[in-house]
Motif scaffolding. Structure first.
Motif, PDB file in Angstrom:
ATOM      1  N   SER A 100      46.767  31.816  41.978  1.00 41.17           N
ATOM      2  CA  SER A 100      46.511  32.188  40.603  1.00 41.17           C
ATOM      3  C   SER A 100      45.167  31.778  40.029  1.00 41.17           C
ATOM      4  O   SER A 100      44.587  31.070  40.737  1.00 41.17           O
ATOM      5  CB  SER A 100      47.525  31.093  39.884  1.00 41.17           C
ATOM      6  OG  SER A 100      48.849  31.545  40.238  1.00 41.17           O
ATOM      7  N   GLU A 101      44.784  32.602  39.226  1.00 42.51           N
ATOM      8  CA  GLU A 101      43.391  32.246  38.570  1.00 42.51           C
ATOM      9  C   GLU A 101      43.310  32.717  37.074  1.00 42.51           C
ATOM     10  O   GLU A 101      44.092  33.257  36.550  1.00 42.51           O
ATOM     11  CB  GLU A 101      42.317  33.432  39.333  1.00 42.51           C
ATOM     12  CG  GLU A 101      42.604  34.505  39.139  1.00 42.51           C
ATOM     13  CD  GLU A 101      41.551  35.576  40.071  1.00 42.51           C
ATOM     14  OE1 GLU A 101      40.650  35.107  39.932  1.00 42.51           O
ATOM     15  OE2 GLU A 101      41.970  36.596  40.315  1.00 42.51           O
ATOM     16  N   ILE A 138      44.775  35.362  32.452  1.00 43.55           N
ATOM     17  CA  ILE A 138      45.312  34.308  33.383  1.00 43.55           C
ATOM     18  C   ILE A 138      46.440  35.012  34.182  1.00 43.55           C
ATOM     19  O   ILE A 138      47.196  35.863  33.793  1.00 43.55           O
ATOM     20  CB  ILE A 138      46.269  33.174  32.575  1.00 43.55           C
ATOM     21  CG1 ILE A 138      45.559  32.589  31.528  1.00 43.55           C
ATOM     22  CG2 ILE A 138      47.137  32.437  33.584  1.00 43.55           C
ATOM     23  CD1 ILE A 138      46.258  31.618  30.733  1.00 43.55           C
ATOM     24  N   ASN A 139      46.038  34.940  35.653  1.00 45.02           N
ATOM     25  CA  ASN A 139      46.882  35.814  36.603  1.00 45.02           C
ATOM     26  C   ASN A 139      47.928  34.610  37.210  1.00 45.02           C
ATOM     27  O   ASN A 139      47.415  33.641  37.705  1.00 45.02           O
ATOM     28  CB  ASN A 139      46.262  36.443  37.494  1.00 45.02           C
ATOM     29  CG  ASN A 139      46.750  37.143  38.594  1.00 45.02           C
ATOM     30  OD1 ASN A 139      48.042  37.824  38.302  1.00 45.02           O
ATOM     31  ND2 ASN A 139      46.689  36.629  39.916  1.00 45.02           N
ATOM     32  N   ILE A 140      49.198  34.611  37.260  1.00 41.70           N
ATOM     33  CA  ILE A 140      49.950  33.773  37.775  1.00 41.70           C
ATOM     34  C   ILE A 140      50.611  34.456  38.884  1.00 41.70           C
ATOM     35  O   ILE A 140      51.290  35.311  38.620  1.00 41.70           O
ATOM     36  CB  ILE A 140      50.923  32.993  36.675  1.00 41.70           C
ATOM     37  CG1 ILE A 140      50.289  32.289  35.475  1.00 41.70           C
ATOM     38  CG2 ILE A 140      51.960  32.130  37.527  1.00 41.70           C
ATOM     39  CD1 ILE A 140      51.138  31.785  34.535  1.00 41.70           C
ATOM     40  N   GLU A 141      50.481  33.826  40.020  1.00 38.48           N
ATOM     41  CA  GLU A 141      51.193  34.323  41.225  1.00 38.48           C
ATOM     42  C   GLU A 141      52.427  33.468  41.428  1.00 38.48           C
ATOM     43  O   GLU A 141      52.334  32.005  41.313  1.00 38.48           O
ATOM     44  CB  GLU A 141      50.182  34.229  42.476  1.00 38.48           C
ATOM     45  CG  GLU A 141      50.714  34.730  43.701  1.00 38.48           C
ATOM     46  CD  GLU A 141      50.304  36.277  43.937  1.00 38.48           C
ATOM     47  OE1 GLU A 141      50.874  36.672  45.007  1.00 38.48           O
ATOM     48  OE2 GLU A 141      49.489  36.566  43.384  1.00 38.48           O
ATOM     49  N   PHE A 142      53.737  33.840  41.932  1.00 35.23           N
ATOM     50  CA  PHE A 142      54.802  33.174  42.284  1.00 35.23           C
ATOM     51  C   PHE A 142      54.958  33.276  43.551  1.00 35.23           C
ATOM     52  O   PHE A 142      54.541  34.531  44.198  1.00 35.23           O
ATOM     53  CB  PHE A 142      56.023  33.682  41.335  1.00 35.23           C
ATOM     54  CG  PHE A 142      55.865  33.382  39.841  1.00 35.23           C
ATOM     55  CD1 PHE A 142      56.099  32.106  39.381  1.00 35.23           C
ATOM     56  CD2 PHE A 142      55.373  34.377  38.975  1.00 35.23           C
ATOM     57  CE1 PHE A 142      56.072  31.892  37.974  1.00 35.23           C
ATOM     58  CE2 PHE A 142      55.145  33.959  37.455  1.00 35.23           C
ATOM     59  CZ  PHE A 142      55.581  32.940  37.155  1.00 35.23           C
ATOM     60  N   ASN A 143      55.785  32.451  44.261  1.00 36.81           N
ATOM     61  CA  ASN A 143      56.006  32.560  45.661  1.00 36.81           C
ATOM     62  C   ASN A 143      57.348  33.132  45.876  1.00 36.81           C
ATOM     63  O   ASN A 143      57.865  33.241  46.921  1.00 36.81           O
ATOM     64  CB  ASN A 143      55.951  31.130  46.394  1.00 36.81           C
ATOM     65  CG  ASN A 143      56.897  30.395  45.834  1.00 36.81           C
ATOM     66  OD1 ASN A 143      57.913  30.527  44.982  1.00 36.81           O
ATOM     67  ND2 ASN A 143      56.704  28.977  45.938  1.00 36.81           N
ATOM     68  N   LYS A 174      46.016  42.969  41.443  1.00 37.05           N
ATOM     69  CA  LYS A 174      45.079  42.039  41.433  1.00 37.05           C
ATOM     70  C   LYS A 174      45.063  41.519  40.191  1.00 37.05           C
ATOM     71  O   LYS A 174      45.442  42.194  39.012  1.00 37.05           O
ATOM     72  CB  LYS A 174      43.541  42.694  41.800  1.00 37.05           C
ATOM     73  CG  LYS A 174      43.285  43.864  41.051  1.00 37.05           C
ATOM     74  CD  LYS A 174      41.885  44.411  41.609  1.00 37.05           C
ATOM     75  CE  LYS A 174      41.665  45.651  40.792  1.00 37.05           C
ATOM     76  NZ  LYS A 174      40.571  45.690  40.065  1.00 37.05           N
ATOM     77  N   THR A 175      44.103  40.717  39.728  1.00 37.77           N
ATOM     78  CA  THR A 175      43.933  40.096  38.276  1.00 37.77           C
ATOM     79  C   THR A 175      43.052  41.139  37.674  1.00 37.77           C
ATOM     80  O   THR A 175      42.064  41.632  38.000  1.00 37.77           O
ATOM     81  CB  THR A 175      42.981  38.938  38.477  1.00 37.77           C
ATOM     82  OG1 THR A 175      43.648  37.762  39.213  1.00 37.77           O
ATOM     83  CG2 THR A 175      42.713  38.250  36.999  1.00 37.77           C
ATOM     84  N   LEU A 176      43.577  41.593  36.250  1.00 29.36           N
ATOM     85  CA  LEU A 176      43.092  42.317  35.498  1.00 29.36           C
ATOM     86  C   LEU A 176      41.534  41.902  35.123  1.00 29.36           C
ATOM     87  O   LEU A 176      41.530  40.700  34.780  1.00 29.36           O
ATOM     88  CB  LEU A 176      43.893  42.652  34.323  1.00 29.36           C
ATOM     89  CG  LEU A 176      45.251  43.307  34.578  1.00 29.36           C
ATOM     90  CD1 LEU A 176      46.006  43.529  33.275  1.00 29.36           C
ATOM     91  CD2 LEU A 176      44.836  44.763  35.422  1.00 29.36           C
ATOM     92  N   ASP A 177      40.723  42.744  34.813  1.00 34.01           N
ATOM     93  CA  ASP A 177      39.462  42.216  34.205  1.00 34.01           C
ATOM     94  C   ASP A 177      39.439  42.734  32.745  1.00 34.01           C
ATOM     95  O   ASP A 177      40.572  43.177  32.207  1.00 34.01           O
ATOM     96  CB  ASP A 177      38.358  43.062  34.830  1.00 34.01           C
ATOM     97  CG  ASP A 177      38.272  44.373  34.632  1.00 34.01           C
ATOM     98  OD1 ASP A 177      38.642  45.204  33.704  1.00 34.01           O
ATOM     99  OD2 ASP A 177      37.819  45.090  35.543  1.00 34.01           O
ATOM    100  N   PHE A 178      38.667  42.254  31.911  1.00 34.60           N
ATOM    101  CA  PHE A 178      38.866  42.403  30.310  1.00 34.60           C
ATOM    102  C   PHE A 178      38.869  43.710  29.757  1.00 34.60           C
ATOM    103  O   PHE A 178      39.936  44.167  28.951  1.00 34.60           O
ATOM    104  CB  PHE A 178      37.716  41.407  29.744  1.00 34.60           C
ATOM    105  CG  PHE A 178      37.972  40.057  29.568  1.00 34.60           C
ATOM    106  CD1 PHE A 178      38.732  39.446  29.078  1.00 34.60           C
ATOM    107  CD2 PHE A 178      37.405  39.464  30.738  1.00 34.60           C
ATOM    108  CE1 PHE A 178      39.127  38.093  28.883  1.00 34.60           C
ATOM    109  CE2 PHE A 178      37.411  38.127  30.829  1.00 34.60           C
ATOM    110  CZ  PHE A 178      38.147  37.316  29.918  1.00 34.60           C
ATOM    111  N   ASP A 179      38.122  44.784  30.358  1.00 30.88           N
ATOM    112  CA  ASP A 179      38.225  46.214  30.062  1.00 30.88           C
ATOM    113  C   ASP A 179      39.665  46.724  30.349  1.00 30.88           C
ATOM    114  O   ASP A 179      40.213  47.355  29.784  1.00 30.88           O
ATOM    115  CB  ASP A 179      36.847  46.954  30.780  1.00 30.88           C
ATOM    116  CG  ASP A 179      35.569  46.564  30.220  1.00 30.88           C
ATOM    117  OD1 ASP A 179      35.715  46.025  29.150  1.00 30.88           O
ATOM    118  OD2 ASP A 179      34.553  46.574  30.799  1.00 30.88           O
TER     119      ASP A 179
END
Length: 177
Positions: free
Chosen positions: A94-95, A126-131, A160-165
Motif C-alpha cells: 500500500s502507498e 492513497i492506494n490500499i492493497e488487501f491480501n 497500479k497506484t494512480l498518479d494525479f493526472d
C-alpha cells in the motif's frame, strides 16, 4: 504459559482461544509450520493474520489487544455482521502519494494517535492493497472538520497506484463529499 493462556481467554471473551496438542495433531502442526513451542497463531475470518512464537507473556497479550481490542469492555465501531478490514491490508504494498515525512500514511493505518498529512498541497492519492478479496461497506475518516478531507474519490481494482493526472481523467466508482 498454559495458566496465562486460560486467564487471557477469560479476559478477552470476544476472541476464541483454541489449544492444539501437537503430539496428537502432528499433521496440523506441520501444516501450520509450528516448529517451536509454544506457537500462537491468530486468525480472523478463517485467514491467518499473525503469529507469535515463544513464551512471551507480554507479547502475547499485546498481540491479542492488537487484534481483538485493548479492553474486554471496548465496543468496536463496526456495523453488525461486518468486520474491520485493517488486518487484511498488505501494508508494504500500500502507498500514498504526497504524504508528509512527519505525518506519513502508516499513521492512518494504526490507532497510535498519529495522522496523515500531505507534504505540499491538499491532495493525496492513497492506494490500499488487501491480501484477499474484500467488500467495502463503509469508510471511517476521523479528523477535525477543518482539517479532514472535503472530497474522496474511490477507484477499485487498479493495476497500479494512480498518479494525479490519471485520477483526474478516470471515472471513479464513487465520490464522497
Amino acid at each position: 504459559m498454559a495458566p496465562l493462556f486460560q486467564q487471557l481467554a477469560a479476559k478477552y471473551p470476544k476472541a476464541s482461544f483454541l489449544k492444539v496438542d501437537v503430539d496428537h495433531c502432528q499433521d496440523t502442526a506441520a501444516a501450520q509450520g509450528v516448529s517451536a513451542m509454544p506457537t500462537f497463531i491468530f486468525y480472523r475470518n478463517k485467514v491467518k493474520i499473525d503469529r507469535l512464537q515463544g513464551a512471551d507473556p507480554n507479547g502475547l497479550e499485546n498481540k491479542i489487544k492488537q487484534h481483538v481490542g485493548a479492553d474486554e469492555g471496548e465496543e468496536p465501531e463496526v456495523v453488525a455482521g461486518h468486520a474491520d478490514l485493517t488486518p487484511f491490508i498488505t501494508k508494504p504494498q500500500s502507498e500514498c502519494l504526497n504524504e508528509s515525512d512527519e505525518h506519513p500514511f502508516t499513521h492512518c493505518l494504526s490507532s497510535g494517535g498519529g495522522y496523515l498529512q500531505s507534504d505540499c498541497d491538499e491532495q493525496l492519492i492513497i492506494n490500499i492493497e488487501f491480501n484477499q478479496a474484500v467488500k467495502i461497506h463503509s469508510i471511517k475518516v476521523t479528523a477535525p472538520a477543518d482539517k479532514g478531507p472535503k472530497n474522496i474519490r474511490l477507484f477499485i481494482n487498479q493495476p497500479k497506484t494512480l498518479d494525479f493526472d490519471t485520477a483526474e481523467s478516470f471515472t471513479s466508482v464513487q465520490d464522497l463529499e
